[in-house]
Design a protein around this motif. Structure first.
Motif, mmCIF file in Angstrom:
data_model
loop_
_atom_site.group_PDB
_atom_site.id
_atom_site.type_symbol
_atom_site.label_atom_id
_atom_site.label_comp_id
_atom_site.label_asym_id
_atom_site.label_seq_id
_atom_site.Cartn_x
_atom_site.Cartn_y
_atom_site.Cartn_z
ATOM 1 N N PRO A 102 0.817 -1.219 0.000
ATOM 2 C CA PRO A 102 0.000 0.000 0.000
ATOM 3 C C PRO A 102 0.851 1.269 0.000
ATOM 4 N N MET A 103 2.044 1.188 0.613
ATOM 5 C CA MET A 103 2.902 2.368 0.682
ATOM 6 C C MET A 103 3.447 2.768 -0.689
ATOM 7 N N GLN A 104 3.416 1.856 -1.662
ATOM 8 C CA GLN A 104 3.987 2.122 -2.980
ATOM 9 C C GLN A 104 2.958 2.027 -4.096
ATOM 10 N N ALA A 105 1.673 2.078 -3.741
ATOM 11 C CA ALA A 105 0.615 1.930 -4.735
ATOM 12 C C ALA A 105 0.385 3.237 -5.484
ATOM 13 N N ARG A 106 0.537 3.205 -6.800
ATOM 14 C CA ARG A 106 0.350 4.410 -7.612
ATOM 15 C C ARG A 106 -1.116 4.816 -7.706
ATOM 16 N N PHE A 107 -2.026 3.874 -7.511
ATOM 17 C CA PHE A 107 -3.443 4.217 -7.639
ATOM 18 C C PHE A 107 -3.992 4.901 -6.389
ATOM 19 N N LEU A 108 -3.195 4.957 -5.318
ATOM 20 C CA LEU A 108 -3.599 5.681 -4.114
ATOM 21 C C LEU A 108 -2.924 7.051 -4.113
ATOM 22 N N LYS A 109 -3.713 8.115 -4.122
ATOM 23 C CA LYS A 109 -3.185 9.472 -4.219
ATOM 24 C C LYS A 109 -3.364 10.213 -2.894
ATOM 25 N N GLY A 110 -2.433 11.127 -2.621
ATOM 26 C CA GLY A 110 -2.532 11.976 -1.442
ATOM 27 C C GLY A 110 -2.618 11.180 -0.160
ATOM 28 N N ASP A 111 -3.603 11.537 0.681
ATOM 29 C CA ASP A 111 -3.756 10.868 1.973
ATOM 30 C C ASP A 111 -4.390 9.495 1.856
ATOM 31 N N ASP A 112 -4.750 9.066 0.654
ATOM 32 C CA ASP A 112 -5.372 7.754 0.513
ATOM 33 C C ASP A 112 -4.431 6.629 0.940
ATOM 34 N N LYS A 113 -3.123 6.834 0.742
ATOM 35 C CA LYS A 113 -2.172 5.829 1.217
ATOM 36 C C LYS A 113 -2.228 5.717 2.738
ATOM 37 N N LEU A 114 -2.293 6.870 3.387
ATOM 38 C CA LEU A 114 -2.359 6.860 4.850
ATOM 39 C C LEU A 114 -3.652 6.219 5.335
ATOM 40 N N ILE A 115 -4.751 6.488 4.638
ATOM 41 C CA ILE A 115 -6.025 5.889 5.019
ATOM 42 C C ILE A 115 -5.984 4.379 4.807
ATOM 43 N N ALA A 116 -5.392 3.940 3.684
ATOM 44 C CA ALA A 116 -5.300 2.505 3.398
ATOM 45 C C ALA A 116 -4.522 1.774 4.483
ATOM 46 N N ILE A 117 -3.523 2.457 5.043
ATOM 47 C CA ILE A 117 -2.717 1.859 6.109
ATOM 48 C C ILE A 117 -3.433 1.960 7.454
ATOM 49 N N GLU A 118 -3.947 3.144 7.757
ATOM 50 C CA GLU A 118 -4.569 3.369 9.060
ATOM 51 C C GLU A 118 -5.768 2.459 9.284
ATOM 52 N N ARG A 119 -6.489 2.144 8.243
ATOM 53 C CA ARG A 119 -7.667 1.302 8.413
ATOM 54 C C ARG A 119 -7.284 -0.140 8.793
ATOM 55 N N LEU A 120 -5.984 -0.478 8.640
ATOM 56 C CA LEU A 120 -5.505 -1.808 9.013
ATOM 57 C C LEU A 120 -4.982 -1.871 10.445
ATOM 58 N N ARG A 121 -4.972 -0.742 11.153
ATOM 59 C CA ARG A 121 -4.359 -0.698 12.479
ATOM 60 C C ARG A 121 -4.964 -1.743 13.420
ATOM 61 N N MET A 122 -6.309 -1.845 13.411
ATOM 62 C CA MET A 122 -6.960 -2.730 14.362
ATOM 63 C C MET A 122 -6.794 -4.209 14.028
ATOM 64 N N ASN A 123 -6.170 -4.515 12.876
ATOM 65 C CA ASN A 123 -5.808 -5.909 12.590
ATOM 66 C C ASN A 123 -4.803 -6.429 13.611
ATOM 67 N N GLN A 124 -3.995 -5.501 14.167
ATOM 68 C CA GLN A 124 -2.904 -5.853 15.089
ATOM 69 C C GLN A 124 -1.853 -6.734 14.406
ATOM 70 N N MET A 125 -1.749 -6.631 13.084
ATOM 71 C CA MET A 125 -0.861 -7.523 12.340
ATOM 72 C C MET A 125 0.222 -6.785 11.579
ATOM 73 N N GLY A 126 0.131 -5.454 11.478
ATOM 74 C CA GLY A 126 1.094 -4.702 10.695
ATOM 75 C C GLY A 126 0.842 -4.846 9.204
ATOM 76 N N VAL A 127 1.738 -4.280 8.394
ATOM 77 C CA VAL A 127 1.622 -4.353 6.940
ATOM 78 C C VAL A 127 2.846 -5.055 6.359
ATOM 79 N N SER A 128 4.022 -4.442 6.531
ATOM 80 C CA SER A 128 5.257 -5.033 6.025
ATOM 81 C C SER A 128 6.427 -4.409 6.770
ATOM 82 N N SER A 129 7.333 -5.233 7.272
ATOM 83 C CA SER A 129 8.479 -4.715 8.019
ATOM 84 C C SER A 129 9.757 -4.712 7.194
ATOM 85 N N GLY A 130 9.924 -5.703 6.316
ATOM 86 C CA GLY A 130 11.154 -5.825 5.547
ATOM 87 C C GLY A 130 12.321 -6.345 6.365
#
Length: 538
Positions: A247-275
């Motif tokens: 989600p952090m590198q998605a071209r189809f998400l513009k502006g704050d949409d990347k932040l929203i895509a990530i923030e909405r996953l917070r309550m998963n308690q699973m994270g997104v990607s650590s590397g």
């Protein structure tokens, strides 16, 4: 100075540290990449129900179709061998005894061998580019199978094919966990897995058509391999261009949409990607009881899956049908798979219980296998035999529910990927064992294989019960720990709520303080056992 927002999220250097501040960098160091992106943004976002729905539609539009087509192609490539068995590959390549069974099983030997490396790759490599390259390589390999002349050639090419295909399903599970809330994951996992049904419907029809091509140089089964391989290789270009790595590198998400895509996953308690590969996560995965419950579940369902996938057309042919009618009669098998896989996922999501649905899904195969074992193979019994075969085809709906059950109950980036690898080792082992419980000389009843499959569906019901008991014990432990830390013992698991429920909890969704701090560790890359806010589902 390079604007840190122009960098790829997670690319840390002195300029990034300067931009967000040394103190803030230390606060997110070692955590999920999502935590860094949120810190780099310099402002918070509020995820309203409307924003949540809008972002979800965008993700479904840009991510899900690619996943669906890839798995459809993989399923088509994998089942191409069973279609080829009807059109003479056994005779043309001089296979005897269990050799045909091993050409089906060798793919899973390769997948079993490569799973540990796949887990490492899923943590360290960009997922979109990784899966794109794998799709290209297996398409080329399938084209090369046209040149197989004997058992050795088939085994070598099928092993290479399995090596590249080993990454597909684990990558999809990682992608679903990366993009979707927990209550959204079951239906998405079922969606890509249901492509097995699509393939059994249209793959049979496609193979029937391809086999009618009049060629003086290629046998019908060679035409099937060549067509499927070229189609796969061509689609890999689309994957490489359009599938984002995160989600952090998605071209189809513009502006704050990347932040929203990530923030909405917070309550998963699973994270997104650590590397970051973490050995403590690996150790916890290997010592976690539920890892091995799900391992046993995947192994148990993959044994019948491997056997029936490889021998399904031959089982139908044993009812007294010709080669072409066998393929056509295999189409309803796929229709049942498609409907039941999607329906079971919908039911599990609606009633918030994957365990109950898993137990119920074992009943039709038990009935179907019993019929195929007991009904004589006569012309008058073809209808009841086909009915038994078709209701047995409910079993593919079991695997995506196990993947979802496991994924929704595992926190920590490395632990999630290693757990998935362990599950696929079990699945690969089951698919190796399954075809070898059958052999052509067992026709028409295939007593040994079908009897073993029948027993395993009973075992699955028992394992599901054990999984429910253990998950409830873990929830009680976390509730006690929350009380010890001054939090509420019972909290609403917002990641499992539907749209209407989220609207009622709008403030709680957007302010972790309203939920007693639950969610504030969502991007800390903690494992589920180490995070007292993690709520297990059953």
């Amino acid at each position: 100075m390079v604007d840190p927002r122009d960098q790829k999220p997670g690319d840390i250097n002195a300029e990034t540290v300067e931009a967000i501040g040394a103190a803030d960098y230390e606060a997110v160091k070692g955590k999920d990449k999502a935590a860094l992106l949120l810190k780099e943004a310099g402002h918070s976002v509020i995820v309203t129900p409307a924003d949540n729905s809008r972002i979800l539609r965008s993700i479904d539009l840009h991510i899900l179709p690619i996943i669906l087509v890839i798995y459809c192609l993989q399923s088509l490539d994998k089942t191409a061998l069973s279609y080829a068995s009807v059109f003479g590959i056994i005779q043309d390549t001089h296979l005897v005894g269990l050799e045909y069974s091993w050409t089906g099983a060798i793919v899973y030997v390769a997948q079993l061998i490569w799973q540990p490396l796949i887990a490492l790759a899923l943590v360290k490599l960009p997922l979109g580019k990784f899966i794109g390259v794998m799709v290209l390589c297996w398409g080329i390999t399938l084209c090369g199978m046209v040149g197989s002349k004997n058992f050795g050639g088939l085994m070598a090419s099928r092993f290479v094919l399995g090596s590249f295909e080993a990454s597909v399903a684990p990558t999809f599970i990682a992608l679903v966990q990366m993009w979707y809330r927990r209550n959204e994951q079951t239906n998405r996992n079922a969606a890509w897995y249901s492509m097995l049904g699509i393939v059994n419907i249209f793959g049979s029809l496609l193979s029937w058509g391809l086999a009618h091509i009049d060629s003086h140089t290629l046998r019908p089964w060679q035409i099937i391999f060549l067509f499927c391989g070229c189609l796969t290789a061509a689609f890999s270009v689309i994957v490489l261009i359009f599938l984002p790595d995160s989600p952090m590198q998605a071209r189809f998400l513009k502006g704050d949409d990347k932040l929203i895509a990530i923030e909405r996953l917070r309550m998963n308690q699973m994270g997104v990607s650590s590397g970051v590969w973490r050995w403590d996560h690996v150790w916890e995965c290997l010592t976690d009881v539920k890892t091995w419950i799900w391992f046993c579940l995947l192994t148990a369902v993959s044994i019948p899956s491997g056997g029936i996938t490889t021998y399904g057309p031959l089982i139908v042919k044993s009812f007294g049908f010709s080669s072409f009618k066998t393929l056509l009669f295999n189409m309803p098998f796929g229709a049942v798979q498609l409907v039941v896989t999607l329906g079971a996922a919908f039911g599990a999501t609606r009633f918030k219980s994957k365990s109950l649905m898993l137990a119920l899904l074992c009943i039709p195969p038990i009935i179907g296998l019993s019929l195929m074992l007991s009904i004589p193979r006569t012309k008058n019994n073809r209808g009841i035999l086909l009915f038994g075969y078709y209701i047995t085809s409910v079993y593919p709906a079991i695997s995506p529910l196990i993947y979802s059950w496991s994924g929704q109950n595992t926190g920590g980036d490395t632990k999630r990927k290693v757990t998935t690898a362990v599950l696929f080792i079990g699945a690969s082992a089951g698919n190796i064992i399954g075809p070898n419980l059958f052999k052509p000389s067992d026709a028409p009843y295939y007593h040994r294989g079908l009897s073993a499959d029948l027993a395993l569906f009973v075992v699955i019901i028992v394992l599901v019960g054990l999984g429910v008991i253990w998950v409830r014990i873990l929830n009680q432990k976390h509730a006690a720990e929350r009380v010890r830390l001054g939090k509420a013992a019972k909290v609403v698991d917002l990641s499992m709520e539907d749209k209407k429920a989220l609207e009622k909890h709008d403030e709680a969704v957007n302010d972790t303080h309203q939920t007693g701090g639950v969610g504030e560790k969502g991007f800390d890359d903690l494992t589920d056992l180490k995070n007292e806010d993690f709520i297990y589902v059953y």
